[in-house]
Design a protein around this motif. Sequence first.
Motif, PDB file in Angstrom:
ATOM      1  N   SER A 171      77.924 -11.809  34.006  1.00  0.00           N
ATOM      2  CA  SER A 171      77.208 -13.026  33.649  1.00  0.00           C
ATOM      3  C   SER A 171      76.741 -13.712  34.925  1.00  0.00           C
ATOM      4  O   SER A 171      77.142 -13.323  36.035  1.00  0.00           O
ATOM      5  CB  SER A 171      78.102 -13.973  32.836  1.00  0.00           C
ATOM      6  N   ALA A 172      75.879 -14.705  34.776  1.00  0.00           N
ATOM      7  CA  ALA A 172      75.332 -15.420  35.932  1.00  0.00           C
ATOM      8  C   ALA A 172      75.466 -16.918  35.732  1.00  0.00           C
ATOM      9  O   ALA A 172      75.416 -17.420  34.600  1.00  0.00           O
ATOM     10  CB  ALA A 172      73.871 -15.050  36.147  1.00  0.00           C
ATOM     11  N   ASN A 173      75.649 -17.638  36.831  1.00  0.00           N
ATOM     12  CA  ASN A 173      75.767 -19.089  36.810  1.00  0.00           C
ATOM     13  C   ASN A 173      74.861 -19.688  37.889  1.00  0.00           C
ATOM     14  O   ASN A 173      75.154 -19.538  39.081  1.00  0.00           O
ATOM     15  CB  ASN A 173      77.221 -19.506  37.065  1.00  0.00           C
ATOM     16  N   PRO A 174      73.701 -20.271  37.482  1.00  0.00           N
ATOM     17  CA  PRO A 174      73.181 -20.420  36.118  1.00  0.00           C
ATOM     18  C   PRO A 174      72.519 -19.142  35.635  1.00  0.00           C
ATOM     19  O   PRO A 174      72.100 -18.309  36.441  1.00  0.00           O
ATOM     20  CB  PRO A 174      72.158 -21.548  36.266  1.00  0.00           C
ATOM     21  N   ALA A 175      72.401 -19.013  34.288  1.00  0.00           N
ATOM     22  CA  ALA A 175      71.888 -17.778  33.710  1.00  0.00           C
ATOM     23  C   ALA A 175      70.437 -17.522  34.091  1.00  0.00           C
ATOM     24  O   ALA A 175      70.010 -16.361  34.208  1.00  0.00           O
ATOM     25  CB  ALA A 175      72.032 -17.825  32.183  1.00  0.00           C
ATOM     26  N   GLU A 176      69.653 -18.581  34.301  1.00  0.00           N
ATOM     27  CA  GLU A 176      68.229 -18.399  34.595  1.00  0.00           C
ATOM     28  C   GLU A 176      67.965 -17.914  36.012  1.00  0.00           C
ATOM     29  O   GLU A 176      66.811 -17.695  36.404  1.00  0.00           O
ATOM     30  CB  GLU A 176      67.464 -19.712  34.364  1.00  0.00           C
ATOM     31  N   ALA A 177      69.013 -17.703  36.809  1.00  0.00           N
ATOM     32  CA  ALA A 177      68.826 -17.292  38.204  1.00  0.00           C
ATOM     33  C   ALA A 177      68.499 -15.812  38.341  1.00  0.00           C
ATOM     34  O   ALA A 177      68.083 -15.382  39.415  1.00  0.00           O
ATOM     35  CB  ALA A 177      70.077 -17.612  39.023  1.00  0.00           C
ATOM     36  N   ILE A 178      68.669 -15.027  37.285  1.00  0.00           N
ATOM     37  CA  ILE A 178      68.518 -13.572  37.443  1.00  0.00           C
ATOM     38  C   ILE A 178      67.425 -13.017  36.543  1.00  0.00           C
ATOM     39  O   ILE A 178      67.080 -13.600  35.512  1.00  0.00           O
ATOM     40  CB  ILE A 178      69.841 -12.839  37.132  1.00  0.00           C
ATOM     41  N   TYR A 179      66.874 -11.862  36.985  1.00  0.00           N
ATOM     42  CA  TYR A 179      66.014 -11.046  36.143  1.00  0.00           C
ATOM     43  C   TYR A 179      66.860 -10.060  35.347  1.00  0.00           C
ATOM     44  O   TYR A 179      66.701  -9.900  34.142  1.00  0.00           O
ATOM     45  CB  TYR A 179      65.018 -10.260  36.999  1.00  0.00           C
ATOM     46  N   SER A 180      67.748  -9.366  36.042  1.00  0.00           N
ATOM     47  CA  SER A 180      68.523  -8.315  35.387  1.00  0.00           C
ATOM     48  C   SER A 180      69.817  -8.080  36.149  1.00  0.00           C
ATOM     49  O   SER A 180      69.921  -8.400  37.339  1.00  0.00           O
ATOM     50  CB  SER A 180      67.726  -7.006  35.304  1.00  0.00           C
ATOM     51  N   GLU A 214      87.413   5.024  37.802  1.00  0.00           N
ATOM     52  CA  GLU A 214      86.047   4.777  38.270  1.00  0.00           C
ATOM     53  C   GLU A 214      85.940   3.481  39.063  1.00  0.00           C
ATOM     54  O   GLU A 214      86.736   2.553  38.902  1.00  0.00           O
ATOM     55  CB  GLU A 214      85.088   4.726  37.084  1.00  0.00           C
ATOM     56  N   ARG A 215      84.910   3.427  39.939  1.00  0.00           N
ATOM     57  CA  ARG A 215      84.572   2.216  40.696  1.00  0.00           C
ATOM     58  C   ARG A 215      83.150   1.811  40.314  1.00  0.00           C
ATOM     59  O   ARG A 215      82.178   2.347  40.848  1.00  0.00           O
ATOM     60  CB  ARG A 215      84.672   2.450  42.207  1.00  0.00           C
ATOM     61  N   PRO A 216      82.987   0.890  39.362  1.00  0.00           N
ATOM     62  CA  PRO A 216      81.642   0.508  38.928  1.00  0.00           C
ATOM     63  C   PRO A 216      80.817  -0.059  40.086  1.00  0.00           C
ATOM     64  O   PRO A 216      81.330  -0.814  40.917  1.00  0.00           O
ATOM     65  CB  PRO A 216      81.903  -0.566  37.871  1.00  0.00           C
ATOM     66  N   TYR A 217      79.527   0.325  40.108  1.00  0.00           N
ATOM     67  CA  TYR A 217      78.605  -0.239  41.097  1.00  0.00           C
ATOM     68  C   TYR A 217      77.869  -1.391  40.425  1.00  0.00           C
ATOM     69  O   TYR A 217      77.155  -1.195  39.444  1.00  0.00           O
ATOM     70  CB  TYR A 217      77.621   0.813  41.587  1.00  0.00           C
ATOM     71  N   ILE A 218      78.056  -2.598  40.962  1.00  0.00           N
ATOM     72  CA  ILE A 218      77.503  -3.808  40.368  1.00  0.00           C
ATOM     73  C   ILE A 218      76.315  -4.279  41.208  1.00  0.00           C
ATOM     74  O   ILE A 218      76.429  -4.401  42.431  1.00  0.00           O
ATOM     75  CB  ILE A 218      78.572  -4.936  40.307  1.00  0.00           C
ATOM     76  N   HIS A 219      75.189  -4.541  40.559  1.00  0.00           N
ATOM     77  CA  HIS A 219      74.053  -5.081  41.311  1.00  0.00           C
ATOM     78  C   HIS A 219      73.155  -5.884  40.378  1.00  0.00           C
ATOM     79  O   HIS A 219      73.253  -5.793  39.149  1.00  0.00           O
ATOM     80  CB  HIS A 219      73.277  -3.985  42.040  1.00  0.00           C
ATOM     81  N   LEU A 220      72.281  -6.698  40.976  1.00  0.00           N
ATOM     82  CA  LEU A 220      71.426  -7.591  40.201  1.00  0.00           C
ATOM     83  C   LEU A 220      70.100  -7.801  40.905  1.00  0.00           C
ATOM     84  O   LEU A 220      69.921  -7.458  42.074  1.00  0.00           O
ATOM     85  CB  LEU A 220      72.125  -8.937  39.966  1.00  0.00           C
ATOM     86  N   SER A 221      69.158  -8.378  40.183  1.00  0.00           N
ATOM     87  CA  SER A 221      67.874  -8.804  40.728  1.00  0.00           C
ATOM     88  C   SER A 221      67.700 -10.275  40.391  1.00  0.00           C
ATOM     89  O   SER A 221      67.774 -10.663  39.224  1.00  0.00           O
ATOM     90  CB  SER A 221      66.741  -7.968  40.113  1.00  0.00           C
ATOM     91  N   LYS A 222      67.517 -11.104  41.419  1.00  0.00           N
ATOM     92  CA  LYS A 222      67.469 -12.556  41.191  1.00  0.00           C
ATOM     93  C   LYS A 222      66.035 -13.074  41.192  1.00  0.00           C
ATOM     94  O   LYS A 222      65.109 -12.415  41.656  1.00  0.00           O
ATOM     95  CB  LYS A 222      68.286 -13.285  42.260  1.00  0.00           C
ATOM     96  N   ARG A 223      65.889 -14.287  40.683  1.00  0.00           N
ATOM     97  CA  ARG A 223      64.590 -14.928  40.632  1.00  0.00           C
ATOM     98  C   ARG A 223      64.324 -15.727  41.907  1.00  0.00           C
ATOM     99  O   ARG A 223      65.254 -16.163  42.601  1.00  0.00           O
ATOM    100  CB  ARG A 223      64.505 -15.867  39.420  1.00  0.00           C
ATOM    101  N   THR A 224      63.055 -15.936  42.172  1.00  0.00           N
ATOM    102  CA  THR A 224      62.650 -16.772  43.291  1.00  0.00           C
ATOM    103  C   THR A 224      63.159 -18.193  43.087  1.00  0.00           C
ATOM    104  O   THR A 224      63.141 -18.722  41.971  1.00  0.00           O
ATOM    105  CB  THR A 224      61.113 -16.776  43.416  1.00  0.00           C
ATOM    106  N   ALA A 235      78.091 -13.878  38.681  1.00  0.00           N
ATOM    107  CA  ALA A 235      77.232 -14.022  39.854  1.00  0.00           C
ATOM    108  C   ALA A 235      76.846 -15.485  39.992  1.00  0.00           C
ATOM    109  O   ALA A 235      76.260 -16.070  39.074  1.00  0.00           O
ATOM    110  CB  ALA A 235      75.985 -13.154  39.708  1.00  0.00           C
ATOM    111  N   ASN A 236      77.194 -16.084  41.119  1.00  0.00           N
ATOM    112  CA  ASN A 236      76.984 -17.517  41.320  1.00  0.00           C
ATOM    113  C   ASN A 236      75.795 -17.766  42.246  1.00  0.00           C
ATOM    114  O   ASN A 236      75.665 -17.120  43.300  1.00  0.00           O
ATOM    115  CB  ASN A 236      78.243 -18.153  41.916  1.00  0.00           C
ATOM    116  N   PHE A 237      74.947 -18.711  41.855  1.00  0.00           N
ATOM    117  CA  PHE A 237      73.757 -19.056  42.616  1.00  0.00           C
ATOM    118  C   PHE A 237      73.676 -20.578  42.796  1.00  0.00           C
ATOM    119  O   PHE A 237      74.300 -21.342  42.050  1.00  0.00           O
ATOM    120  CB  PHE A 237      72.482 -18.599  41.887  1.00  0.00           C
ATOM    121  N   ILE A 238      72.905 -20.989  43.777  1.00  0.00           N
ATOM    122  CA  ILE A 238      72.516 -22.393  43.893  1.00  0.00           C
ATOM    123  C   ILE A 238      71.006 -22.450  43.900  1.00  0.00           C
ATOM    124  O   ILE A 238      70.329 -21.528  44.391  1.00  0.00           O
ATOM    125  CB  ILE A 238      73.095 -23.059  45.157  1.00  0.00           C
ATOM    126  N   PHE A 239      70.467 -23.506  43.324  1.00  0.00           N
ATOM    127  CA  PHE A 239      69.021 -23.662  43.280  1.00  0.00           C
ATOM    128  C   PHE A 239      68.522 -24.081  44.654  1.00  0.00           C
ATOM    129  O   PHE A 239      68.964 -25.068  45.225  1.00  0.00           O
ATOM    130  CB  PHE A 239      68.633 -24.716  42.240  1.00  0.00           C
TER     131      PHE A 239
END
Length: 495
Positions: free
Chosen positions: A123-132, A143-153, A188-192
């Motif tokens: 999940s993401a905080n805030p949710a609108e910070a990511i594309y996928s 197993e060792r999961p590979y975690i990755h994301l694509s964030k918004r501008t 996944a934590n972001f700041i605006f």
Amino acid sequence: MIRDRLRTAVTVFLLAVASAVEAQWTGFDPDTPPEPGQRGVVVLTSRPEGAATLIGGGSYTPGTTARISSSRTSAVWKFEGWLNESGDTISRSTAISLPVTAGVTRLAACYKEDTDTFHVALSANPAEAIYSMYGGGTYDNTERPYIHLSKRTGFRFQSWTRNGEVVSEQQSFYYDRRDGENDVTLVANFIFDPTTPAEPDTARLRHTVYIQCDPDVGGTVNYPDGTTMLEGDEITLTARPNKDFVFMGWLRDGVEVSSEKSYTLRMGRTNTYMTARFMYSPDTPEEPLMPVQHTYAVYAGTVTVNPGLSVYLPISLENTGDIDNLEFTLRMPRTFTVEKSKTQTTTRTQGFVTTTECHVAGDSTEVDVRITGDKPFAYNNGAVVNLYLTAADTTSLGTYGVNFVSATGYDGTSIRHPSTHGGTIIVERALPTDMLGDVNGDGRINIQDVAMLTGYINGRRYDSFIKKNADINGDGRINIADVALLVELVIIYNM
């Protein structure tokens, strides 16, 4: 007028091809089997339904052999065997050769739920910070999961947390399961930050190669189980039989693909299961077995990174005998650096002490690593340390080598001299994954997207399916109307 007719003809053709491709994925199940004595038909099902992907069903000439196989659709399923119509178990191997007779032969691939798994939710905080976000799902405990994301501008990434605890400060990382952990939610934590620039690209999709030896004691493989690869990348798997065993061949997703010890694997769009098969064949069975001649090999992985970004480079060790200390020196082009404070141990070296030093040597960067402990490394194959590697902003796109200058292992006071195999760094701009119609995320719109969308509507599920790209008409539903529009897009992009 002619162009409209051509477009209609191409549309019908593409839909027919997509249906044929999707039919191959879902297997063969005839409504009206041929008359006895004319053809032999093999009908495959899975129990429970949806637990496996089945290969080899179809129509055959009687007297020939059908190669059939079953591969699980999720880590929660454990294969138990093939059942015939009488309910008898005819094999406990996922891949078998079946003599075809006239008439219909029905086989069921039976699975049971494997409770030795853990689930990763993202999940993401805030949710609108990511594309996928990628990497969520159910995994084996090894197993060792590979975690990755694509964030918004406009959003700046801070960290991944688990129950408020920071587990990584990188957008992409390998997650190590805690003992006894069955379910975990990673946030996944972001700041605006409106001044944050857009990412140059989004990450290519990654999938996992599950590698096993059959039997376990028969030998080893030069890559660890759970190796993660980018779509389209290649690695060469090499099987090494132990004493008194001979190598029999490679199975890929249950299907025999090679009898050679080395097999070059090109990663597709889904997880892949590779099995190295061995057979016990001692020269003199009546005599006691001699001690195994131990082998030691240290090797670097293959990683992909964008200029100016970072990635973890895994360093793996294969050791049939004990090792409790390892030191080595790597050399790579000067445009790459390794940050010593972010070196990670793995489940093989949990509790060990690592020291990393990075320095410039002419046109190269050299990295000295030492791993020390008071007990042998866990297991006998797989990553022992992950190095945090950064590509400079000025790094040119291309492929670069990571070579070993030296490597020495220790078992107590005894010295081991492992063989070495260098790694590869691929620097590239990843393909975008946000194009409407690009349902498989390969950065292109073509017949493969039509086939995947058709399969999805018919009930199939794929790890790489991107729902937001599939709702082409934007009505909030994914159905045949989107398929028709996607065919139009394929025509437009490829005419």
